[in-house]
Design a protein around this motif. Structure first.
Motif, PDB file in Angstrom:
ATOM      1  N   PRO A  91       0.815  -1.220   0.000  1.00 32.78           N
ATOM      2  CA  PRO A  91       0.000   0.000   0.000  1.00 32.78           C
ATOM      3  C   PRO A  91       0.849   1.271   0.000  1.00 32.78           C
ATOM      4  O   PRO A  91       0.467   2.278  -0.614  1.00 32.78           O
ATOM      5  CB  PRO A  91      -0.869  -0.110   1.249  1.00 32.78           C
ATOM      6  N   VAL A  92       2.008   1.226   0.659  1.00 35.60           N
ATOM      7  CA  VAL A  92       2.894   2.388   0.613  1.00 35.60           C
ATOM      8  C   VAL A  92       3.430   2.557  -0.804  1.00 35.60           C
ATOM      9  O   VAL A  92       3.457   3.671  -1.339  1.00 35.60           O
ATOM     10  CB  VAL A  92       4.040   2.277   1.644  1.00 35.60           C
ATOM     11  N   ALA A  93       3.827   1.454  -1.441  1.00 39.12           N
ATOM     12  CA  ALA A  93       4.303   1.517  -2.829  1.00 39.12           C
ATOM     13  C   ALA A  93       3.223   2.088  -3.741  1.00 39.12           C
ATOM     14  O   ALA A  93       3.500   2.936  -4.601  1.00 39.12           O
ATOM     15  CB  ALA A  93       4.735   0.136  -3.309  1.00 39.12           C
ATOM     16  N   TRP A 141      13.051  -4.107 -11.136  1.00 40.87           N
ATOM     17  CA  TRP A 141      12.292  -3.599 -12.280  1.00 40.87           C
ATOM     18  C   TRP A 141      12.425  -2.085 -12.412  1.00 40.87           C
ATOM     19  O   TRP A 141      12.533  -1.550 -13.507  1.00 40.87           O
ATOM     20  CB  TRP A 141      10.828  -4.011 -12.121  1.00 40.87           C
ATOM     21  N   SER A 142      12.446  -1.391 -11.285  1.00 38.74           N
ATOM     22  CA  SER A 142      12.512   0.072 -11.300  1.00 38.74           C
ATOM     23  C   SER A 142      13.941   0.604 -11.379  1.00 38.74           C
ATOM     24  O   SER A 142      14.150   1.812 -11.386  1.00 38.74           O
ATOM     25  CB  SER A 142      11.809   0.650 -10.069  1.00 38.74           C
ATOM     26  N   GLY A 143      14.921  -0.292 -11.432  1.00 41.11           N
ATOM     27  CA  GLY A 143      16.307   0.116 -11.573  1.00 41.11           C
ATOM     28  C   GLY A 143      16.977   0.554 -10.286  1.00 41.11           C
ATOM     29  O   GLY A 143      18.064   1.120 -10.310  1.00 41.11           O
ATOM     30  N   VAL A 144      16.360   0.274  -9.141  1.00 41.68           N
ATOM     31  CA  VAL A 144      16.933   0.693  -7.856  1.00 41.68           C
ATOM     32  C   VAL A 144      18.072  -0.225  -7.442  1.00 41.68           C
ATOM     33  O   VAL A 144      19.134   0.227  -7.032  1.00 41.68           O
ATOM     34  CB  VAL A 144      15.852   0.750  -6.749  1.00 41.68           C
ATOM     35  N   GLU A 145      17.848  -1.547  -7.544  1.00 39.95           N
ATOM     36  CA  GLU A 145      18.850  -2.501  -7.073  1.00 39.95           C
ATOM     37  C   GLU A 145      18.622  -3.866  -7.715  1.00 39.95           C
ATOM     38  O   GLU A 145      17.541  -4.437  -7.564  1.00 39.95           O
ATOM     39  CB  GLU A 145      18.743  -2.626  -5.549  1.00 39.95           C
ATOM     40  N   ALA A 153      11.969   3.143  12.451  1.00 37.76           N
ATOM     41  CA  ALA A 153      13.142   3.178  11.570  1.00 37.76           C
ATOM     42  C   ALA A 153      12.976   2.230  10.385  1.00 37.76           C
ATOM     43  O   ALA A 153      13.367   2.556   9.264  1.00 37.76           O
ATOM     44  CB  ALA A 153      14.407   2.834  12.349  1.00 37.76           C
ATOM     45  N   GLN A 154      12.373   1.068  10.619  1.00 36.70           N
ATOM     46  CA  GLN A 154      12.155   0.112   9.538  1.00 36.70           C
ATOM     47  C   GLN A 154      11.120   0.639   8.539  1.00 36.70           C
ATOM     48  O   GLN A 154      11.280   0.488   7.324  1.00 36.70           O
ATOM     49  CB  GLN A 154      11.726  -1.255  10.084  1.00 36.70           C
ATOM     50  N   PHE A 155      10.070   1.267   9.035  1.00 38.71           N
ATOM     51  CA  PHE A 155       9.057   1.835   8.138  1.00 38.71           C
ATOM     52  C   PHE A 155       9.648   2.988   7.325  1.00 38.71           C
ATOM     53  O   PHE A 155       9.341   3.139   6.142  1.00 38.71           O
ATOM     54  CB  PHE A 155       7.815   2.273   8.918  1.00 38.71           C
ATOM     55  N   GLU A 156      10.511   3.779   7.947  1.00 35.71           N
ATOM     56  CA  GLU A 156      11.159   4.882   7.238  1.00 35.71           C
ATOM     57  C   GLU A 156      12.095   4.346   6.150  1.00 35.71           C
ATOM     58  O   GLU A 156      12.127   4.862   5.035  1.00 35.71           O
ATOM     59  CB  GLU A 156      11.916   5.782   8.213  1.00 35.71           C
ATOM     60  N   HIS A 157      12.848   3.303   6.465  1.00 38.74           N
ATOM     61  CA  HIS A 157      13.742   2.685   5.468  1.00 38.74           C
ATOM     62  C   HIS A 157      12.935   2.171   4.272  1.00 38.74           C
ATOM     63  O   HIS A 157      13.307   2.407   3.122  1.00 38.74           O
ATOM     64  CB  HIS A 157      14.536   1.546   6.116  1.00 38.74           C
ATOM     65  N   VAL A 158      11.840   1.483   4.552  1.00 42.84           N
ATOM     66  CA  VAL A 158      10.982   0.968   3.481  1.00 42.84           C
ATOM     67  C   VAL A 158      10.422   2.121   2.655  1.00 42.84           C
ATOM     68  O   VAL A 158      10.400   2.057   1.419  1.00 42.84           O
ATOM     69  CB  VAL A 158       9.854   0.079   4.065  1.00 42.84           C
ATOM     70  N   ARG A 186      12.411   5.755  -3.945  1.00 40.30           N
ATOM     71  CA  ARG A 186      13.375   5.592  -5.036  1.00 40.30           C
ATOM     72  C   ARG A 186      12.778   4.725  -6.144  1.00 40.30           C
ATOM     73  O   ARG A 186      12.979   5.007  -7.334  1.00 40.30           O
ATOM     74  CB  ARG A 186      14.669   4.975  -4.522  1.00 40.30           C
ATOM     75  N   ALA A 187      12.055   3.679  -5.762  1.00 41.84           N
ATOM     76  CA  ALA A 187      11.427   2.807  -6.756  1.00 41.84           C
ATOM     77  C   ALA A 187      10.396   3.576  -7.576  1.00 41.84           C
ATOM     78  O   ALA A 187      10.269   3.350  -8.783  1.00 41.84           O
ATOM     79  CB  ALA A 187      10.778   1.601  -6.068  1.00 41.84           C
TER      80      ALA A 187
END
Length: 160
Positions: free
Chosen positions: A15-17, A113-117, A131-136, A142-143
């Motif tokens: 849902p965040v994506a 797919w999005s070229g991030v990694e 911190a984990q939610f912020e990292h995601v 970036r994606a």
């Protein structure tokens, strides 16, 4: 073109994506040309809103995902979407294993797919903290940038 973001329960990563990509699309030249949705491979949270921590984190970045509701990946998604973009390899395996014989959608890892990694995975923040939610969020942000570039290229290739 239609894109489906996929994770395990459809309450944190996907849902965040969806929210981040929708926000980026709305302010781009692709506004109105790409549809975005999200789903989970599991059915534990169907009908529920995203995790409150995901809602709060996204809101902190100006993105409202509070109105979204979890749903499970369906056979029709394989016909209705162009891309099924998965948070991690386990979900990608599940998505590919469930594909019906008439599947039209292609499945891929979102970050790759999005070229991030290359082979990159979005970690599940469910058992973590802020911190984990912020990292995601930052990975998905970036994606979204990479997705805009890729979708623009794919639409140009198709002559749309």
């Amino acid at each position: 073109m239609r894109v489906l973001m996929v994770c395990l329960g459809n309450i944190c990563r996907s849902p965040v994506a969806e929210g981040v990509l929708r926000a980026r699309l709305a302010s781009s030249t692709l506004a109105g040309r790409i549809e975005v949705d999200s789903a989970g491979t599991g059915d534990w949270h169907v009908g529920q809103p995203p995790d409150r921590r995901a809602i709060a984190n996204a809101a902190g970045h100006g993105i409202d995902i509070g109105g979204l509701r979890a749903r499970q990946l369906q056979a029709s998604d394989y016909r209705d979407f162009d891309w099924l973009l998965c948070a991690d390899r386990a979900n990608l395996r599940d998505v590919r294993a469930r594909a019906p014989h008439d599947a039209r959608a292609q499945a891929a890892l979102l970050l790759e797919w999005s070229g991030v990694e290359p082979q990159g995975e979005v970690p599940d923040p469910y058992t973590g903290g802020p911190a984990q939610f912020e990292h995601v969020f930052h990975l998905l942000d970036r994606a979204a940038d990479g997705a805009i570039a890729r979708l623009r290229h794919e639409l140009n290739e198709r002559g749309r």
